[in-house]
Design an enzyme around this catalytic site. Structure first.
Site, PDB file in Angstrom:
ATOM      1  N   SER A 180       0.353   9.819   4.255  1.00  0.00           N
ATOM      2  CA  SER A 180       0.926  11.166   4.088  1.00  0.00           C
ATOM      3  C   SER A 180      -0.141  12.238   3.877  1.00  0.00           C
ATOM      4  O   SER A 180       0.088  13.405   4.211  1.00  0.00           O
ATOM      5  CB  SER A 180       1.911  11.180   2.923  1.00  0.00           C
ATOM      6  N   THR A 184      -0.516  17.341  -0.876  1.00  0.00           N
ATOM      7  CA  THR A 184       0.828  17.776  -1.261  1.00  0.00           C
ATOM      8  C   THR A 184       1.861  16.757  -0.761  1.00  0.00           C
ATOM      9  O   THR A 184       1.864  16.417   0.422  1.00  0.00           O
ATOM     10  CB  THR A 184       1.154  19.158  -0.649  1.00  0.00           C
ATOM     11  N   ASP A 233       5.458  12.116  -3.697  1.00  0.00           N
ATOM     12  CA  ASP A 233       6.845  12.022  -3.216  1.00  0.00           C
ATOM     13  C   ASP A 233       6.977  10.925  -2.165  1.00  0.00           C
ATOM     14  O   ASP A 233       7.964  10.184  -2.159  1.00  0.00           O
ATOM     15  CB  ASP A 233       7.289  13.370  -2.635  1.00  0.00           C
ATOM     16  N   GLY A 260      -3.793   8.531  -7.448  1.00  0.00           N
ATOM     17  CA  GLY A 260      -4.386   9.162  -6.280  1.00  0.00           C
ATOM     18  C   GLY A 260      -5.030   8.139  -5.361  1.00  0.00           C
ATOM     19  O   GLY A 260      -4.457   7.082  -5.084  1.00  0.00           O
ATOM     20  N   GLY A 263      -5.144   4.273  -5.935  1.00  0.00           N
ATOM     21  CA  GLY A 263      -3.974   3.414  -5.813  1.00  0.00           C
ATOM     22  C   GLY A 263      -3.021   3.558  -6.979  1.00  0.00           C
ATOM     23  O   GLY A 263      -2.821   4.663  -7.490  1.00  0.00           O
TER      24      GLY A 263
HETATM   25  O1  RIB Z   1       5.461  17.322  -4.739  1.00  0.00           O
HETATM   26  C1  RIB Z   1       5.203  18.346  -3.812  1.00  0.00           C
HETATM   27  C2  RIB Z   1       6.279  19.370  -3.868  1.00  0.00           C
HETATM   28  O2  RIB Z   1       6.224  20.000  -5.120  1.00  0.00           O
HETATM   29  C3  RIB Z   1       6.121  20.479  -2.862  1.00  0.00           C
HETATM   30  O3  RIB Z   1       6.748  20.196  -1.631  1.00  0.00           O
HETATM   31  C4  RIB Z   1       6.693  21.679  -3.584  1.00  0.00           C
HETATM   32  O4  RIB Z   1       7.886  22.128  -3.043  1.00  0.00           O
HETATM   33  C5  RIB Z   1       6.860  21.245  -5.024  1.00  0.00           C
HETATM   34  O5  RIB Z   1       8.178  21.021  -5.314  1.00  0.00           O
END
Ligand code: RIB
Length: 301
Positions: free
Chosen positions: A275, A243, A247, A215, A218
């Site tokens: 992000s 969120t 990713d 988180g 780092g």
């Molecule tokens: O990592 C975030 C994602 O996890 C969201 O966009 C949601 O769709 C879930 O898949």
């Protein structure tokens, strides 16, 4: 331009902003509702594309309104969708997300994502053979994940496994992975260890290089050649919505891997920090120029 293949999920995120998370049986009044494009696979694909990669996505969407919107959104990002199936008898994946005080809670209904097959991965063999890196997560069936790991290994293409959502994995899979990118909870789950085990010790136990996200603190990383985990500090920002931060980290890591692991982790931490400054999984994902300017302004981190 790096070439990245992402094998993973595509979801429509149904996002509710609330003052706090409700308890069991409790009804709260939220302040806002929105739909936003998400899914771990799609998010990682978008993060990589915005940072200048040529991205091919392998996944599945329903032939419904959400599917049409998300297909158009991914195409708009310049992502090759020739390996994204459109299914007549299954809806698109959704994620019900509550955002409260910058944190989130998520319930995913995989729907079409549960229909991603090893055969689709095999069909993408040419794209995978030409890729600089392959990214895969755990929101699609495990046989498709395994097919991705095995094919990437056979073709000698680096493969990043982001083990989210957390689940225990067959031990020999990790030997196929070039980089495992869990958070602490995910690493403990994957290795079937207690949740309170020291994360550095967990990293040492993994049979593959690990890049562990922490988180705002780092990330820690351990190349197989190094004996001790190394730390990259986080970049301090005002948090709106976390969120998709993981990713963004993964997409950026794949893009910058060619620059060496320390540099790739630093840039991935910076991209993830940017992000979280905007709402929605893909809302704050930076473009290359934005990332460069941000890092230049934080040269000490
Ligand atoms: O990592 C975030 C994602 O996890 C969201 O966009 C949601 O769709 C879930 O898949």
């Amino acid at each position: 331009m790096p070439r990245i293949v992402v094998v993973g999920s595509i979801n429509m995120d149904l996002v509710t902003l609330a003052p706090r998370f409700p308890g069991p049986g409790e009804t709260l009044l939220g302040s806002r509702f929105l739909t936003a494009h998400g899914g771990k696979g799609a998010n990682q694909a978008v993060a990589a594309a915005r940072l200048g990669a040529e991205v091919t996505m392998v996944g599945a969407l329903g032939r419904d309104a959400f599917g049409d919107q998300m297909h158009a959104g991914l195409a708009h990002e310049g992502i090759d969708l020739s390996h994204v199936a459109r299914l007549d008898d299954e809806g698109s994946g959704t994620a019900s997300i509550t955002v409260a005080a910058g944190e989130n809670q998520i319930i995913v209904v995989p729907a079409a994502n549960a229909c991603v097959t090893p055969a689709q991965v095999e069909d993408a063999r040419e794209a995978i053979a030409q890729a600089d890196a392959v990214l895969v997560q755990l929101e699609i069936p495990l046989d498709a994940v395994e097919a991705t790991l095995r094919l990437a290994r056979r073709l000698e293409v680096p493969v990043i496994l982001n083990p989210a959502p957390a689940q225990r994995l067959p031990g020999d899979w990790l030997k196929l992975v070039s980089y495992l990118t869990p958070n602490q909870h995910e690493l403990a789950t994957v290795l079937d260890q207690g949740a309170h085990a020291d994360f550095r010790e967990l990293m040492r136990r993994a049979p593959c290089p690990v890049v562990l996200t922490r988180g705002g603190e780092g990330a820690w990383y351990r190349d197989s050649a190094r004996s001790e985990p190394m730390h990259q500090s986080g970049f301090a920002v005002d948090v709106v919505d976390t969120t998709g931060a993981g990713d963004t980290f993964n997409g950026a890591l794949a893009v910058f891997l060619r620059q060496g692991l320390p540099q790739a982790v630093r840039k991935a931490c910076a991209a993830a920090a940017l992000s979280v400054t905007r709402l929605g999984a893909q809302g704050g994902m930076p473009r290359q120029s934005e990332l460069d300017a941000f890092i230049a302004g934080r040269s000490g981190t």
